[in-house]
Design a protein around this motif. Structure first.
Motif, PDB file in Angstrom:
ATOM      1  N   ALA A 152       0.829  -1.201   0.000  1.00 25.96           N
ATOM      2  CA  ALA A 152       0.000   0.000   0.000  1.00 25.96           C
ATOM      3  C   ALA A 152       0.862   1.250   0.000  1.00 25.96           C
ATOM      4  O   ALA A 152       0.571   2.239  -0.695  1.00 25.96           O
ATOM      5  CB  ALA A 152      -0.929  -0.009   1.215  1.00 25.96           C
ATOM      6  N   LEU A 153       1.948   1.248   0.766  1.00 20.86           N
ATOM      7  CA  LEU A 153       2.863   2.389   0.769  1.00 20.86           C
ATOM      8  C   LEU A 153       3.535   2.547  -0.597  1.00 20.86           C
ATOM      9  O   LEU A 153       3.747   3.672  -1.063  1.00 20.86           O
ATOM     10  CB  LEU A 153       3.912   2.221   1.868  1.00 20.86           C
ATOM     11  CG  LEU A 153       3.386   2.400   3.297  1.00 20.86           C
ATOM     12  CD1 LEU A 153       4.393   1.857   4.308  1.00 20.86           C
ATOM     13  CD2 LEU A 153       3.095   3.873   3.579  1.00 20.86           C
ATOM     14  N   GLN A 192       3.974   5.620  -5.609  1.00 19.90           N
ATOM     15  CA  GLN A 192       3.860   5.717  -7.063  1.00 19.90           C
ATOM     16  C   GLN A 192       2.899   6.837  -7.465  1.00 19.90           C
ATOM     17  O   GLN A 192       3.170   7.601  -8.402  1.00 19.90           O
ATOM     18  CB  GLN A 192       3.383   4.385  -7.642  1.00 19.90           C
ATOM     19  CG  GLN A 192       3.085   4.392  -9.138  1.00 19.90           C
ATOM     20  CD  GLN A 192       4.297   4.678  -9.992  1.00 19.90           C
ATOM     21  OE1 GLN A 192       5.437   4.519  -9.539  1.00 19.90           O
ATOM     22  NE2 GLN A 192       4.083   5.125 -11.225  1.00 19.90           N
ATOM     23  N   ASP A 193       1.789   6.967  -6.734  1.00 22.28           N
ATOM     24  CA  ASP A 193       0.823   8.021  -7.037  1.00 22.28           C
ATOM     25  C   ASP A 193       1.461   9.389  -6.867  1.00 22.28           C
ATOM     26  O   ASP A 193       1.268  10.291  -7.692  1.00 22.28           O
ATOM     27  CB  ASP A 193      -0.411   7.887  -6.131  1.00 22.28           C
ATOM     28  CG  ASP A 193      -1.521   8.839  -6.520  1.00 22.28           C
ATOM     29  OD1 ASP A 193      -2.132   8.633  -7.589  1.00 22.28           O
ATOM     30  OD2 ASP A 193      -1.778   9.796  -5.768  1.00 22.28           O
ATOM     31  N   ALA A 194       2.238   9.560  -5.796  1.00 21.97           N
ATOM     32  CA  ALA A 194       2.935  10.828  -5.579  1.00 21.97           C
ATOM     33  C   ALA A 194       3.965  11.088  -6.679  1.00 21.97           C
ATOM     34  O   ALA A 194       4.112  12.220  -7.162  1.00 21.97           O
ATOM     35  CB  ALA A 194       3.609  10.826  -4.210  1.00 21.97           C
ATOM     36  N   GLN A 250       6.072  14.469  -7.024  1.00 21.55           N
ATOM     37  CA  GLN A 250       6.130  14.917  -5.635  1.00 21.55           C
ATOM     38  C   GLN A 250       6.736  13.841  -4.744  1.00 21.55           C
ATOM     39  O   GLN A 250       6.615  12.647  -5.029  1.00 21.55           O
ATOM     40  CB  GLN A 250       4.716  15.230  -5.122  1.00 21.55           C
ATOM     41  CG  GLN A 250       3.991  16.308  -5.896  1.00 21.55           C
ATOM     42  CD  GLN A 250       2.562  16.466  -5.421  1.00 21.55           C
ATOM     43  OE1 GLN A 250       2.143  15.835  -4.457  1.00 21.55           O
ATOM     44  NE2 GLN A 250       1.805  17.316  -6.093  1.00 21.55           N
ATOM     45  N   PRO A 251       7.353  14.259  -3.637  1.00 23.56           N
ATOM     46  CA  PRO A 251       7.744  13.277  -2.621  1.00 23.56           C
ATOM     47  C   PRO A 251       6.500  12.773  -1.906  1.00 23.56           C
ATOM     48  O   PRO A 251       5.449  13.429  -1.909  1.00 23.56           O
ATOM     49  CB  PRO A 251       8.637  14.089  -1.675  1.00 23.56           C
ATOM     50  CG  PRO A 251       8.114  15.492  -1.794  1.00 23.56           C
ATOM     51  CD  PRO A 251       7.693  15.638  -3.228  1.00 23.56           C
ATOM     52  N   LEU A 252       6.610  11.625  -1.300  1.00 25.27           N
ATOM     53  CA  LEU A 252       5.498  11.085  -0.530  1.00 25.27           C
ATOM     54  C   LEU A 252       5.364  11.871   0.769  1.00 25.27           C
ATOM     55  O   LEU A 252       6.317  11.997   1.540  1.00 25.27           O
ATOM     56  CB  LEU A 252       5.736   9.600  -0.218  1.00 25.27           C
ATOM     57  CG  LEU A 252       4.677   8.917   0.654  1.00 25.27           C
ATOM     58  CD1 LEU A 252       3.309   8.951  -0.019  1.00 25.27           C
ATOM     59  CD2 LEU A 252       5.091   7.483   0.967  1.00 25.27           C
ATOM     60  N   LYS A 300       1.734  10.789 -15.976  1.00 22.37           N
ATOM     61  CA  LYS A 300       0.656  10.827 -14.986  1.00 22.37           C
ATOM     62  C   LYS A 300      -0.480   9.930 -15.449  1.00 22.37           C
ATOM     63  O   LYS A 300      -0.884   9.972 -16.608  1.00 22.37           O
ATOM     64  CB  LYS A 300       0.142  12.247 -14.782  1.00 22.37           C
ATOM     65  CG  LYS A 300      -0.919  12.349 -13.705  1.00 22.37           C
ATOM     66  CD  LYS A 300      -1.399  13.776 -13.579  1.00 22.37           C
ATOM     67  CE  LYS A 300      -2.392  13.870 -12.418  1.00 22.37           C
ATOM     68  NZ  LYS A 300      -3.544  12.987 -12.583  1.00 22.37           N
ATOM     69  N   THR A 301      -1.004   9.106 -14.569  1.00 23.11           N
ATOM     70  CA  THR A 301      -2.165   8.274 -14.874  1.00 23.11           C
ATOM     71  C   THR A 301      -3.379   8.896 -14.212  1.00 23.11           C
ATOM     72  O   THR A 301      -3.288   9.714 -13.309  1.00 23.11           O
ATOM     73  CB  THR A 301      -1.974   6.847 -14.352  1.00 23.11           C
ATOM     74  OG1 THR A 301      -1.780   6.890 -12.931  1.00 23.11           O
ATOM     75  CG2 THR A 301      -0.769   6.202 -15.007  1.00 23.11           C
TER      76      THR A 301
END
Length: 316
Positions: free
Chosen positions: A76-77, A82-84, A89-91, A313-314
């Motif tokens: 999950a992390l 990956q989304d960040a 961006q950093p997480l 970007k997705t």
């Protein structure tokens, strides 16, 4: 990972079990908070296995709550990392408990910088103290309620029902306009519109969200009301509280009455969580005036060692 989506009231059936799995006594991990405040903070969530991924957006960009649920949190992390990254961006993680902080330091050494998030500390109070207002420290609260007894003899409260929704919405609309006028005269940054919108969502979706509440009345006049929901087995979260500010004693009366109601209906509840103060001086003073039994400390974290190589970007 499923795509990020805005909260819907009907999501409670699958979201609540994931939120409840870790039993966190922080209001950020409450389904009513995610649903009602979604417009203010752009809350969205997705599912990764048996974990809930929750994202919010501010001027800093995206931030994420701890991915609550069951099993190994690393996938999950990885998903929120990956989304960040897709945003370059950093997480950033918020509302981390001391346990989460320790876990991240042990599993990802030197990856994150941590900071106490004082404005986000939840205020927790022993339910008996709020229900009975004993001792010298709370003497002023008892006096305020005594003034209410004198000016509005026979005032009472009842559990909130569906029939109360429309008059409570009307009271909040009037309260909101008066508060906007007052804050405009005083100047400063206002969060009133966000709070009003969140409260309207709470009242309109009360049953679907599992919210419990009371209404304070004198004759046919509503003096105040409050709404909340159980957060953990022994913590009940007070999400919203409204009272007539021009009537002395209305606020402490609705506060005490709700504590008594919850104590009787949910005997396992030990603490009332009156949530955070958002760093607002007036709100902090009001919460401190009840002398919290403890503050639920939490932290924010941001990556200091990461690869921000741009990636396509997705959607989500």
């Amino acid at each position: 990972m499923t795509p990020f989506q805005f909260p819907k009231a009907t999501d409670a059936a699958w979201v609540k079990p994931l939120l409840n799995a870790e039993g966190l006594a922080l209001c950020n991990y409450s389904f009513p908070v995610l649903f009602c405040w979604q417009h203010a903070y752009d809350f969205r969530y997705a599912r990764e296995g048996d974990r809930l991924l929750t994202r919010l957006t501010s001027s800093l960009g995206h931030s994420y709550l701890w991915p609550v649920g069951e099993g190994d949190p690393k996938p999950a992390l990885d998903a929120i990392t990956q989304d960040a990254r897709e945003e370059g961006q950093p997480l950033r993680l918020i509302a981390l408990t001391q346990y989460h902080k320790n876990w991240l330091e042990a599993n990802y050494p030197d990856r994150f910088a941590f900071e106490e998030a004082r404005d986000g500390f939840d205020y927790l109070y022993d339910i008996d103290r709020l229900a009975d207002l004993p001792g010298k420290k709370l003497h002023a609260k008892r006096n305020h309620i005594h003034r209410l007894d004198e000016a509005y003899p026979g005032w009472d409260w009842t559990p909130m029902t569906q029939a109360d929704i429309a008059p409570c919405l009307a009271m909040d609309a009037a309260w909101h306009q008066e508060a906007l006028t007052r804050e405009a005269a005083e100047g400063g940054l206002s969060t009133l519109d966000d709070e009003h919108r969140a409260l309207v969502l709470a009242l309109e979706n009360r049953e679907a969200l599992g919210l419990d509440g009371i209404v304070l009345r004198w004759q046919d006049k509503i003096l105040g009301f409050t709404l909340g929901a159980q957060l953990t087995e022994n913590v009940f979260d007070v999400h919203f509280e409204r009272a007539r500010g021009d009537i002395q004693g209305a606020y402490p009366a609705v506060n005490r009455s709700f504590a008594r109601y919850i104590r009787e209906k949910y005997p396992q509840v030990r603490y009332l969580d009156r949530e955070d103060d958002m760093g607002l001086p007036g709100l902090r003073k009001a919460k401190e005036s009840y002398y919290p039994d403890y503050l639920e400390v939490n932290f924010s974290a941001v990556e200091i060692r990461c690869d921000l190589t741009s990636r396509p970007k997705t959607e989500g």
